[in-house]
Scaffold this active site. Sequence first.
Site, PDB file in Angstrom:
ATOM      1  N   ARG A 104       0.878  -1.185   0.000  1.00 50.67           N
ATOM      2  CA  ARG A 104       0.000   0.000   0.000  1.00 50.67           C
ATOM      3  C   ARG A 104       0.904   1.220   0.000  1.00 50.67           C
ATOM      4  NH1 ARG A 104      -5.339   1.413   3.466  1.00 50.67           N
ATOM      5  NH2 ARG A 104      -6.140   0.069   1.828  1.00 50.67           N
ATOM      6  N   HIS A 131      -7.402   0.735  -6.428  1.00 53.23           N
ATOM      7  CA  HIS A 131      -7.629  -0.084  -5.223  1.00 53.23           C
ATOM      8  C   HIS A 131      -8.346  -1.375  -5.649  1.00 53.23           C
ATOM      9  CE1 HIS A 131      -7.899  -1.236  -1.187  1.00 53.23           C
ATOM     10  NE2 HIS A 131      -8.777  -0.405  -0.706  1.00 53.23           N
ATOM     11  N   GLN A 134     -10.282  -3.918  -3.219  1.00 53.81           N
ATOM     12  CA  GLN A 134     -11.605  -3.503  -2.743  1.00 53.81           C
ATOM     13  C   GLN A 134     -12.694  -3.899  -3.738  1.00 53.81           C
ATOM     14  OE1 GLN A 134     -12.313  -1.774   0.325  1.00 53.81           O
ATOM     15  NE2 GLN A 134     -14.352  -2.477  -0.271  1.00 53.81           N
ATOM     16  N   ASP A 219     -17.085   7.325  -1.715  1.00 56.15           N
ATOM     17  CA  ASP A 219     -15.837   7.200  -0.943  1.00 56.15           C
ATOM     18  C   ASP A 219     -15.559   8.571  -0.332  1.00 56.15           C
ATOM     19  OD1 ASP A 219     -13.355   6.317   0.028  1.00 56.15           O
ATOM     20  OD2 ASP A 219     -12.364   6.357  -1.935  1.00 56.15           O
ATOM     21  N   CYS A 259     -16.232   1.826   0.674  1.00 61.05           N
ATOM     22  CA  CYS A 259     -15.100   0.972   1.047  1.00 61.05           C
ATOM     23  C   CYS A 259     -14.705   1.147   2.514  1.00 61.05           C
ATOM     24  CB  CYS A 259     -13.912   1.235   0.123  1.00 61.05           C
ATOM     25  SG  CYS A 259     -13.244   2.915   0.217  1.00 61.05           S
ATOM     26  N   ARG A 287     -13.594  -8.450   2.218  1.00 65.09           N
ATOM     27  CA  ARG A 287     -12.175  -8.215   1.940  1.00 65.09           C
ATOM     28  C   ARG A 287     -11.374  -9.469   2.294  1.00 65.09           C
ATOM     29  NH1 ARG A 287     -10.139  -3.094   1.795  1.00 65.09           N
ATOM     30  NH2 ARG A 287      -8.296  -4.186   1.038  1.00 65.09           N
TER      31      ARG A 287
HETATM   32  N1  NVA Z   1      -9.817   6.764  -1.533  1.00 62.65           N
HETATM   33  C1  NVA Z   1      -9.455   6.364  -0.195  1.00 62.65           C
HETATM   34  C2  NVA Z   1      -9.707   4.899   0.009  1.00 62.65           C
HETATM   35  C3  NVA Z   1      -9.372   4.404   1.388  1.00 62.65           C
HETATM   36  C4  NVA Z   1      -9.598   2.937   1.555  1.00 62.65           C
HETATM   37  C5  NVA Z   1      -7.989   6.713   0.054  1.00 62.65           C
HETATM   38  O1  NVA Z   1      -7.172   6.491  -0.849  1.00 62.65           O
HETATM   39  O2  NVA Z   1      -7.677   7.206   1.132  1.00 62.65           O
HETATM   40  N1   CP Z   2     -11.244   0.019   2.515  1.00 67.30           N
HETATM   41  C1   CP Z   2      -9.965  -0.067   2.939  1.00 67.30           C
HETATM   42  O1   CP Z   2      -9.038  -0.322   2.165  1.00 67.30           O
HETATM   43  O2   CP Z   2      -9.817   0.098   4.287  1.00 67.30           O
HETATM   44  P1   CP Z   2      -8.445   0.301   5.073  1.00 67.30           P
HETATM   45  O3   CP Z   2      -7.878   1.625   4.653  1.00 67.30           O
HETATM   46  O4   CP Z   2      -8.860   0.282   6.513  1.00 67.30           O
HETATM   47  O5   CP Z   2      -7.511  -0.821   4.758  1.00 67.30           O
END
Ligand code: NVA
Ligand code: CP
Length: 304
Positions: A104, A131, A134, A219, A259, A287
């Site tokens: 990540r 992502h 997800q 989101d 998500c 997930r």
């Molecule tokens: N769009 C959000 C998704 C978090 C799971 C981010 O990148 O922070």
């Molecule tokens: N939806 C998601 O990826 O959650 P986290 O940021 O908690 O991993």
Amino acid sequence: MALRHFLTLRDLSSAELNRIIERAQELKRLQHTRQVYQPFVGQVMGMIFEKSSTRTRISFEAGMTQFGGSAIFLSSRDTQLGRGEPIEDSARVISSMLDIVMIRTFGHEIVERFASYSKVPVINALTDDHHPCQLLADIQTFVEHRGSIKGKTVAWVGDGNNMCNSYIEAAHQWGFKLKIATPKGYEPQEKFLKEFAHCVELVDTAEDAAVNANLIVTDVWASMGQEEEQKIREQAFASYQVNEHLMSLAHSDCLFMHCLPAHRGEEISENMLEHPNAVVWDEAENRLHAQKALVEFLLLENQK
Ligand code: NVA
Ligand code: CP
């Protein structure tokens, strides 16, 4: 055979993605009936996190443990990655000791560079641009509640962000129509929209997107790394909240997904997560099952 990675939904064929969704449901049944299934005893996943996480970290770590393997949490703060050791060197070293790696991070090119030097499969666990994990959980959740998503209409309301980009690729891979409503200046990249014009349509308002939708998704307005834009985004996105009124414009059986984490009073109304058609808790649990199916696919596929 070339090493298989999962950096975007386009790394797998539609048939492979559907197999993963089916397998995720089987693995869920095994887990819910407490059947032990440990095909990967002794195998180790590396989990590289340069951004925060609850769901992603727990689901991958629990999934590997349930498979009989284990996972190592690697925060960039505590590894040499955070002190500037090149991605290419890190990838060669890390992948020489592990069986699979998830990352990540910020720039999407980081996972691409890591993957090109890795000896083991690499999973994108969120970048600024995608992502895909997800989406596996979201499609599994839709299928469990409503059957096939092929031919359905999905409304994306909010930021044209990493999740939105993965929804665009999902529309192509699973054959649904995606209507996207974003404020001006927050659309997904023009090039990307053009490439997927056969399944994606940009509309002007959240209401336009919601009409006839079978699924409404949103989101956060400011993603990780955009915290300083929070205030300006709150103004730009004010008319893009998903709430009970928006749901009332869609099909009566329209599902709602997010998500998570969610910000009540911003991208969703205070009670949206309690809406009878909200399936966010199943989506979060999936997930675990969807990623177990993905890990199993990649580990077995790369052993052939
Ligand atoms: N769009 C959000 C998704 C978090 C799971 C981010 O990148 O922070
Ligand atoms: N939806 C998601 O990826 O959650 P986290 O940021 O908690 O991993």
